[in-house]
Design an enzyme around this catalytic site. Structure first.
Site, PDB file in Angstrom:
ATOM      1  N   GLU A  46       1.067  -1.056  -0.112  1.00 21.85           N
ATOM      2  CA  GLU A  46      -0.080   0.168   0.242  1.00 21.85           C
ATOM      3  C   GLU A  46       0.913   1.184   0.086  1.00 21.85           C
ATOM      4  O   GLU A  46       1.816   1.263   0.702  1.00 21.85           O
ATOM      5  CB  GLU A  46      -0.607   0.104   1.323  1.00 21.85           C
ATOM      6  CG  GLU A  46      -1.864   1.221   1.604  1.00 21.85           C
ATOM      7  CD  GLU A  46      -2.311   1.287   3.105  1.00 21.85           C
ATOM      8  OE1 GLU A  46      -1.850   0.725   3.992  1.00 21.85           O
ATOM      9  OE2 GLU A  46      -3.452   1.737   3.276  1.00 21.85           O
ATOM     10  N   ASN A 106      -7.310   5.840  -1.789  1.00 23.60           N
ATOM     11  CA  ASN A 106      -6.107   5.018  -1.404  1.00 23.60           C
ATOM     12  C   ASN A 106      -6.210   3.746  -2.285  1.00 23.60           C
ATOM     13  O   ASN A 106      -7.013   3.165  -2.254  1.00 23.60           O
ATOM     14  CB  ASN A 106      -6.115   4.568   0.156  1.00 23.60           C
ATOM     15  CG  ASN A 106      -4.937   3.971   0.605  1.00 23.60           C
ATOM     16  OD1 ASN A 106      -4.217   3.252  -0.351  1.00 23.60           O
ATOM     17  ND2 ASN A 106      -4.759   3.784   1.973  1.00 23.60           N
ATOM     18  N   LYS A 123      -9.590   1.563  -1.772  1.00 21.24           N
ATOM     19  CA  LYS A 123      -9.680   1.132  -0.488  1.00 21.24           C
ATOM     20  C   LYS A 123     -11.118   1.298   0.105  1.00 21.24           C
ATOM     21  O   LYS A 123     -11.320   2.681   0.064  1.00 21.24           O
ATOM     22  CB  LYS A 123      -8.347   1.572   0.182  1.00 21.24           C
ATOM     23  CG  LYS A 123      -8.481   0.960   1.890  1.00 21.24           C
ATOM     24  CD  LYS A 123      -7.228   1.664   2.298  1.00 21.24           C
ATOM     25  CE  LYS A 123      -7.016   1.197   3.757  1.00 21.24           C
ATOM     26  NZ  LYS A 123      -5.909   1.728   4.428  1.00 21.24           N
ATOM     27  N   GLU A 142      -6.477   8.539   7.875  1.00 21.15           N
ATOM     28  CA  GLU A 142      -6.933   8.046   6.389  1.00 21.15           C
ATOM     29  C   GLU A 142      -8.486   8.681   6.142  1.00 21.15           C
ATOM     30  O   GLU A 142      -8.644   8.990   4.900  1.00 21.15           O
ATOM     31  CB  GLU A 142      -6.852   6.503   6.441  1.00 21.15           C
ATOM     32  CG  GLU A 142      -5.642   6.053   6.385  1.00 21.15           C
ATOM     33  CD  GLU A 142      -5.305   4.486   5.949  1.00 21.15           C
ATOM     34  OE1 GLU A 142      -6.027   4.309   4.916  1.00 21.15           O
ATOM     35  OE2 GLU A 142      -4.874   3.848   6.626  1.00 21.15           O
ATOM     36  N   CYS A 168      -4.843  -3.204   3.075  1.00 21.71           N
ATOM     37  CA  CYS A 168      -4.353  -2.806   4.819  1.00 21.71           C
ATOM     38  C   CYS A 168      -5.605  -3.219   5.294  1.00 21.71           C
ATOM     39  O   CYS A 168      -5.991  -4.349   5.630  1.00 21.71           O
ATOM     40  CB  CYS A 168      -3.955  -1.311   4.989  1.00 21.71           C
ATOM     41  SG  CYS A 168      -3.372  -1.292   6.568  1.00 21.71           S
ATOM     42  N   ASN A 193       0.318  -0.812   5.425  1.00 18.47           N
ATOM     43  CA  ASN A 193       1.131  -0.030   6.256  1.00 18.47           C
ATOM     44  C   ASN A 193       0.635  -0.114   7.712  1.00 18.47           C
ATOM     45  O   ASN A 193      -0.478   0.555   7.906  1.00 18.47           O
ATOM     46  CB  ASN A 193       1.053   1.224   5.880  1.00 18.47           C
ATOM     47  CG  ASN A 193       2.233   1.666   4.653  1.00 18.47           C
ATOM     48  OD1 ASN A 193       2.950   2.295   4.519  1.00 18.47           O
ATOM     49  ND2 ASN A 193       1.541   1.165   3.436  1.00 18.47           N
TER      50      ASN A 193
END
Lengths: 310, 310
Positions: A46, A106, A123, A142, A168, A193
């Site tokens: 990611e 993302n 994501k 995020e 993730c 991450n």
């Protein structure tokens, strides 16, 4: 046997000051190693091109656009595409995507062995928060910098198999794997991450966070009889530590290869896509065993609805 | 702190010739031990009153009715209810249920500390097959003798907490835990009978089957931040071996206690229902993080729908 030799290309830390060009240079070095090892597919983590920037708070969100890519490929990443095509190797990596109409995602992409982008995933399960949180030991913004993905969980046919992607925090949600499992996914590519420290629970050990990571990935693989390639960005980024834990998990949920360092490191396994067949035809033959008439809350109810008080 | 001291009451093998009265005697002995240990709740396995009869083929299905209970409590099980009430202990156990109108279910009940049946669950994910299968090393005829449960996944408030139930193969399906998680479940009671040998894959090791069992239960607990009490019937029933693996799993997905034998054995842990709160309010705060707009396949599509061929 439908064997894919996979290189899970863990990346060590990327400092805030590090340029995309420098990172791409590291990625190219890993790709050359993967080629030498006879790999057909290389999977990077990611947000592979930059530091894990959601730990940094910008009051003015637009300042964070510096971490985003407005085209893919672009000048910095073109060498990756060129090398993958030259090697005849498929690849996947994650990056922060800024769309022409100003949306932020993302994102990860799947690039076939001809260098063509054949799949894109944005994501869906964004962790963290949108505003500065004084109660956390570090920020995880995020929800500030990204919108939830708008493309759903798709799969793509390439390299003779059925591939999916997730990113993730998606790995902790069984809905992620099941949506792809219901499309017959045989291999899920998943970069992450993950900070070693829980910003809201300092007492949570690094080992417990690694356990939760592996537990989620292994269960998702087993319960959908699919390979999962889970690739970390690891190590200390400007003093903020990311755990490693790159793993290649087979359709029985077993880890067949894993990283030994928190640096740039290839984790390689020959993955037979036909190993997915037994599980899909027996214990997890969905057509025979699933009972969707009892799954109604899962996609009609977002949060918890408690039973009435007695 | 809302502590429940739980006794997971593993049962060793029950032979085909063993009477309900003999089994209830063993269950009462375990209950007395649980009382002496200060437990508030005792959980017995699936089909606790008889051998695991779905391994036996009856061409005439009605012959299998001998394994079913047409009332609960009944003469054989009344002593369990009496003892539980006397001890002020809640309990749960599984049995084969024959309804007045002739339906057959694989059922478990939750009995409160006054001896009242407060919850009933009927197994939804029936494994195995309905007709004799010559290709298997042993039969697993749950789909022959039972109908899929018709009550859904419910939860019940009792003992100051929110309790749910599931049975055996349900534990491999993340939908099971999620349906209850969406109702705020804090403790899931789950009995099982799992053969040590995969009847369709003789090479699958006992250890791998134990791994799959624990993986599924631990992931379900973690991903819904709930306790899970998973209780085995174990040992060799008329030459057919059932694996043990009774475990008490906390809301972090960790095993806090497990069985050491394949016999009648209590596995005890003091379980704080408030340990579920952190997970439910952070990583698994469903209201903030779930994205139901992308879960549409899960309850609208039973089997796999493959992507179009390229």
């Amino acid at each position: 046997m439908r064997e894919i030799k996979v290189a899970a290309a863990q990346l060590g830390a990327i400092q805030k000051a590090e340029s995309r060009e420098a990172v791409v240079g590291r990625m190219l070095a890993l790709m050359a190693q993967a080629k030498a090892a006879g790999c057909n597919l290389i999977v990077y983590p990611e947000l592979a091109l930059t530091t894990f920037f959601p730990r940094w708070y910008h009051e003015n969100r637009a300042e964070a656009d510096v971490w985003f890519e407005s085209a893919m490929p672009n000048e910095a990443t073109q060498p990756l595409f060129d090398a993958a095509r030259e090697y005849g190797m498929a690849m996947s990596f994650g990056y922060a995507e800024l769309t022409p109409d100003g949306h932020h995602f993302n994102t990860s992409i799947l690039v076939d062995d001809k260098g063509n982008i054949v799949g894109k995933y944005r994501k869906i399960h964004l962790p963290g928060h949108a505003e500065y949180d004084h109660d956390r030991s570090h920020q995880h913004l995020e929800k500030r910098y990204f919108e939830p993905g708008d493309l759903g969980f798709n799969v793509w046919r390439t390299m003779g198999g059925i591939f999916g992607m997730a990113i993730c925090n998606d790995r902790r949600w069984p809905e992620t794997y099941r949506e792809m499992g219901l499309q017959g996914v045989e291999m899920i590519l998943l970069g992450f991450n993950t900070p070693s420290v829980n910003g809201q629970k300092g007492a949570e050990a690094h080992a417990q966070r690694m356990f939760h990571h592996k537990l989620s990935v292994q269960a998702g693989a087993y319960q959908n009889s699919t390979w999962v390639i889970a690739v970390a960005k690891a190590g200390s980024e400007d003093g903020h530590h990311l755990m490693g834990g790159t793993v290649i998990v087979n359709p029985d949920g077993e880890i067949v290869a894993e990283s030994r360092t928190e640096d740039d490191e290839l984790v390689i396994a020959a993955c037979d896509l036909d190993a997915t067949v037994f599980g899909k035809e027996t214990v997890f033959d969905f057509a025979r065993h699933r009972r969707i008439e009892h799954y109604g809350r899962i996609n009609t109810q977002t949060g918890v609805i408690l039973p009435p008080e007695a």
